[in-house]
Enzyme design. Structure first.
Site, mmCIF file in Angstrom:
data_model
loop_
_atom_site.group_PDB
_atom_site.id
_atom_site.type_symbol
_atom_site.label_atom_id
_atom_site.label_comp_id
_atom_site.label_asym_id
_atom_site.label_seq_id
_atom_site.Cartn_x
_atom_site.Cartn_y
_atom_site.Cartn_z
ATOM 1 N N SER A 36 -8.467 2.030 15.026
ATOM 2 C CA SER A 36 -8.149 1.558 16.374
ATOM 3 C C SER A 36 -8.856 2.437 17.396
ATOM 4 O O SER A 36 -9.104 3.621 17.141
ATOM 5 C CB SER A 36 -6.637 1.639 16.601
ATOM 6 O OG SER A 36 -6.337 1.414 17.964
ATOM 7 N N ARG B 111 -3.590 -10.457 19.891
ATOM 8 C CA ARG B 111 -2.251 -11.067 19.950
ATOM 9 C C ARG B 111 -1.671 -11.238 18.540
ATOM 10 O O ARG B 111 -2.000 -12.203 17.837
ATOM 11 C CB ARG B 111 -2.326 -12.435 20.650
ATOM 12 C CG ARG B 111 -2.631 -12.337 22.146
ATOM 13 C CD ARG B 111 -2.536 -13.679 22.830
ATOM 14 N NE ARG B 111 -3.548 -14.631 22.401
ATOM 15 C CZ ARG B 111 -4.804 -14.679 22.869
ATOM 16 N NH1 ARG B 111 -5.216 -13.825 23.786
ATOM 17 N NH2 ARG B 111 -5.642 -15.600 22.422
ATOM 18 N N THR B 112 -0.875 -10.263 18.126
ATOM 19 C CA THR B 112 -0.201 -10.299 16.821
ATOM 20 C C THR B 112 1.210 -9.781 17.024
ATOM 21 O O THR B 112 1.571 -9.340 18.122
ATOM 22 C CB THR B 112 -0.917 -9.369 15.814
ATOM 23 O OG1 THR B 112 -0.803 -8.014 16.304
ATOM 24 C CG2 THR B 112 -2.382 -9.729 15.646
ATOM 25 N N TYR C 235 1.168 6.859 15.890
ATOM 26 C CA TYR C 235 0.182 5.816 15.558
ATOM 27 C C TYR C 235 -1.232 6.349 15.793
ATOM 28 O O TYR C 235 -2.127 6.171 14.960
ATOM 29 C CB TYR C 235 0.448 4.578 16.416
ATOM 30 C CG TYR C 235 -0.494 3.427 16.163
ATOM 31 C CD1 TYR C 235 -0.338 2.602 15.055
ATOM 32 C CD2 TYR C 235 -1.544 3.156 17.045
ATOM 33 C CE1 TYR C 235 -1.207 1.540 14.829
ATOM 34 C CE2 TYR C 235 -2.402 2.095 16.819
ATOM 35 C CZ TYR C 235 -2.237 1.283 15.710
ATOM 36 O OH TYR C 235 -3.096 0.234 15.495
ATOM 37 N N GLY C 236 -1.419 7.015 16.946
ATOM 38 C CA GLY C 236 -2.739 7.558 17.268
ATOM 39 C C GLY C 236 -3.215 8.556 16.231
ATOM 40 O O GLY C 236 -4.363 8.516 15.778
ATOM 41 N N PHE D 204 5.386 1.451 15.405
ATOM 42 C CA PHE D 204 6.700 1.316 16.050
ATOM 43 C C PHE D 204 6.489 0.783 17.461
ATOM 44 O O PHE D 204 5.504 1.128 18.118
ATOM 45 C CB PHE D 204 7.399 2.679 16.118
ATOM 46 C CG PHE D 204 8.001 3.104 14.806
ATOM 47 C CD1 PHE D 204 9.348 2.880 14.540
ATOM 48 C CD2 PHE D 204 7.224 3.711 13.828
ATOM 49 C CE1 PHE D 204 9.904 3.257 13.328
ATOM 50 C CE2 PHE D 204 7.769 4.093 12.611
ATOM 51 C CZ PHE D 204 9.113 3.869 12.360
ATOM 52 N N ILE E 217 0.820 -1.215 0.000
ATOM 53 C CA ILE E 217 0.000 0.000 0.000
ATOM 54 C C ILE E 217 0.859 1.273 0.000
ATOM 55 O O ILE E 217 0.336 2.369 -0.168
ATOM 56 C CB ILE E 217 -1.047 0.017 1.144
ATOM 57 C CG1 ILE E 217 -0.393 0.230 2.516
ATOM 58 C CG2 ILE E 217 -1.905 -1.235 1.129
ATOM 59 C CD1 ILE E 217 -1.405 0.606 3.610
HETATM 60 P P1 NAP Z 1 0.628 -7.230 12.203
HETATM 61 O O1 NAP Z 1 0.531 -8.613 12.736
HETATM 62 O O2 NAP Z 1 1.877 -6.468 12.351
HETATM 63 O O3 NAP Z 1 0.231 -7.301 10.649
HETATM 64 C C1 NAP Z 1 0.251 -6.151 9.855
HETATM 65 C C2 NAP Z 1 0.043 -6.555 8.417
HETATM 66 O O4 NAP Z 1 0.090 -5.369 7.601
HETATM 67 C C3 NAP Z 1 1.166 -7.470 7.903
HETATM 68 O O5 NAP Z 1 0.630 -8.392 6.990
HETATM 69 C C4 NAP Z 1 2.100 -6.482 7.210
HETATM 70 O O6 NAP Z 1 2.902 -7.093 6.200
HETATM 71 C C5 NAP Z 1 1.044 -5.572 6.590
HETATM 72 N N1 NAP Z 1 1.633 -4.331 6.078
HETATM 73 C C6 NAP Z 1 2.353 -3.410 6.729
HETATM 74 N N2 NAP Z 1 2.729 -2.435 5.879
HETATM 75 C C7 NAP Z 1 2.235 -2.767 4.657
HETATM 76 C C8 NAP Z 1 2.279 -2.193 3.382
HETATM 77 N N3 NAP Z 1 2.950 -1.052 3.151
HETATM 78 N N4 NAP Z 1 1.622 -2.784 2.367
HETATM 79 C C9 NAP Z 1 0.937 -3.928 2.563
HETATM 80 N N5 NAP Z 1 0.886 -4.542 3.748
HETATM 81 C C10 NAP Z 1 1.527 -3.968 4.775
HETATM 82 O O7 NAP Z 1 -0.499 -6.298 12.834
HETATM 83 P P2 NAP Z 1 -2.026 -6.594 13.240
HETATM 84 O O8 NAP Z 1 -2.091 -6.507 14.706
HETATM 85 O O9 NAP Z 1 -2.549 -7.786 12.540
HETATM 86 O O10 NAP Z 1 -2.708 -5.281 12.662
HETATM 87 C C11 NAP Z 1 -3.641 -5.274 11.601
HETATM 88 C C12 NAP Z 1 -4.402 -3.957 11.639
HETATM 89 O O11 NAP Z 1 -5.121 -3.854 12.863
HETATM 90 C C13 NAP Z 1 -3.489 -2.722 11.600
HETATM 91 O O12 NAP Z 1 -4.090 -1.721 10.820
HETATM 92 C C14 NAP Z 1 -3.414 -2.301 13.064
HETATM 93 O O13 NAP Z 1 -3.109 -0.942 13.202
HETATM 94 C C15 NAP Z 1 -4.830 -2.629 13.506
HETATM 95 N N6 NAP Z 1 -4.995 -2.784 14.958
HETATM 96 C C16 NAP Z 1 -4.354 -3.799 15.620
HETATM 97 C C17 NAP Z 1 -4.578 -3.946 16.980
HETATM 98 C C18 NAP Z 1 -3.937 -5.060 17.764
HETATM 99 O O14 NAP Z 1 -4.143 -5.138 18.994
HETATM 100 N N7 NAP Z 1 -3.190 -5.964 17.149
HETATM 101 C C19 NAP Z 1 -5.416 -3.052 17.665
HETATM 102 C C20 NAP Z 1 -6.050 -2.035 16.960
HETATM 103 C C21 NAP Z 1 -5.840 -1.935 15.605
HETATM 104 P P3 NAP Z 1 4.428 -7.561 6.501
HETATM 105 O O15 NAP Z 1 4.333 -8.948 7.068
HETATM 106 O O16 NAP Z 1 5.028 -7.522 5.122
HETATM 107 O O17 NAP Z 1 5.046 -6.582 7.453
#
Ligand code: NAP
Length: 276
Positions: free
Chosen positions: A139, A231-232, A193-194, A94, A63
């Site tokens: 978020s 949990r990611t 991030y916020g 980060f 993206i």
């Molecule tokens: P994650 O495990 O770090 O996964 C993030 C995903 O986004 C990975 O597949 C990553 O690919 C991909 N990504 C990052 N930059 C990209 C780019 N430029 N183009 C295409 N793909 C890209 O994080 P997650 O926890 O699943 O988060 C998913 C979404 O939920 C995010 O938008 C995050 O802000 C939101 N969120 C998460 C939480 C939480 O508690 N986990 C809470 C609120 C919101 P790579 O493997 O190549 O890095």
């Protein structure tokens, strides 16, 4: 051209995105595209879901790269004549202990989470078919960061008339203000991030309004959501939800039935509309 309905999930090689693809493979009556910026990681994730008996398809998507977004757009246009479900899930954060200077964190975080997501929307929203569903993964941190903004900024971000151009200007201003180390004096909270997620939530409100103005008869529903604390790799092992549980609200919004006219233009958490 295929008449099969099609769903696309950004950033779905792991984490919540992968869990969203898993759930859509089970529940969405059509083709489901797992996308990844890295084809190797993407194909490995496809293989993992195939082991579970599911049949996701794959397309590359970074993206941050307009060419990559446009290649996906052209592919979907040619093969399906449009899109039925788009989940903008890709995002970065980060770590708290990361020592990268804050202005760089701000620029890099905004680049993907806000500007990348916006570019996907600019290129793919015109392809949404009638009764299409768009889910922008934001978020709860967007709400808390909004509370940390000055009254003036809060008023702008809550406005029902703010334009996409004005939002883009404000997001750019945040990055510039961090470089001059005046962001807090200028009313911003101290979280890149916020702020990036404020951008995603407000962008969703604007886009929903534009759909009302320009494509009302197409019954497209577009919302922002929080998946919860999941949990990611992003949130770590202490978080309360599994990835499959984190996928529940995004998938609920992606599969809103064709007779639904709400939620639309909302911020949704635990399948419930939250005040903005
Ligand atoms: P994650 O495990 O770090 O996964 C993030 C995903 O986004 C990975 O597949 C990553 O690919 C991909 N990504 C990052 N930059 C990209 C780019 N430029 N183009 C295409 N793909 C890209 O994080 P997650 O926890 O699943 O988060 C998913 C979404 O939920 C995010 O938008 C995050 O802000 C939101 N969120 C998460 C939480 C939480 O508690 N986990 C809470 C609120 C919101 P790579 O493997 O190549 O890095």
């Amino acid at each position: 051209m295929s008449n099969v309905p099609v769903a696309v999930v950004t950033g779905s090689n792991k984490g919540i995105g992968l869990a969203i693809v898993r759930a859509l493979c089970k529940q969405f009556p059509g083709d489901v595209y797992l996308t990844s910026r890295d084809p190797g990681r993407g194909q490995a994730a496809v293989a993992q879901l195939q082991q579970e008996g599911l049949k996701p398809l794959f397309h590359q998507l970074d993206i941050d790269d307009l060419q990559s977004i446009r290649a996906l757009r052209d592919f979907l246009k040619e093969k399906y004549g449009g899109i039925n479900v788009l989940v903008n899930n890709a995002g970065i954060a980060f770590k708290v202990q990361d020592t990268t200077p804050f202005p760089i964190q701000a620029e890099v975080t905004l680049k993907t989470n806000f500007f990348g997501t916006r570019n996907v929307c600019t290129e793919l929203l015109p392809l949404m078919k009638p009764y299409g569903r768009v889910v922008n993964v934001s978020s709860m941190v967007s709400s808390s960061a909004l509370g940390g903004c000055s009254q003036e900024l809060q008023q702008k971000f809550r406005s029902d008339t703010i334009t996409e151009e004005e939002l883009v200007q404000l997001m750019n201003k945040f990055v510039e203000d961090t470089k001059k180390n005046v962001h807090q004096k200028e009313g911003w909270p101290n979280t890149a991030y916020g702020v990036s997620k404020i951008g995603v939530t407000v962008l969703s409100r604007i886009q929903a309004r534009l759909l009302n103005e320009n494509r009302k008869g197409d019954h497209i529903l577009l919302n922002a959501c929080c998946p919860g604390w999941v949990r990611t790799d992003m949130a770590g092992p202490q978080a309360t939800k599994s990835p499959d549980e984190g996928a529940e609200t995004p998938v609920y919004l992606a599969l809103l039935p064709s007779n639904a006219d709400a939620p639309h233009g909302q911020f949704v958490s635990n399948k419930t509309v939250k005040p903005w």
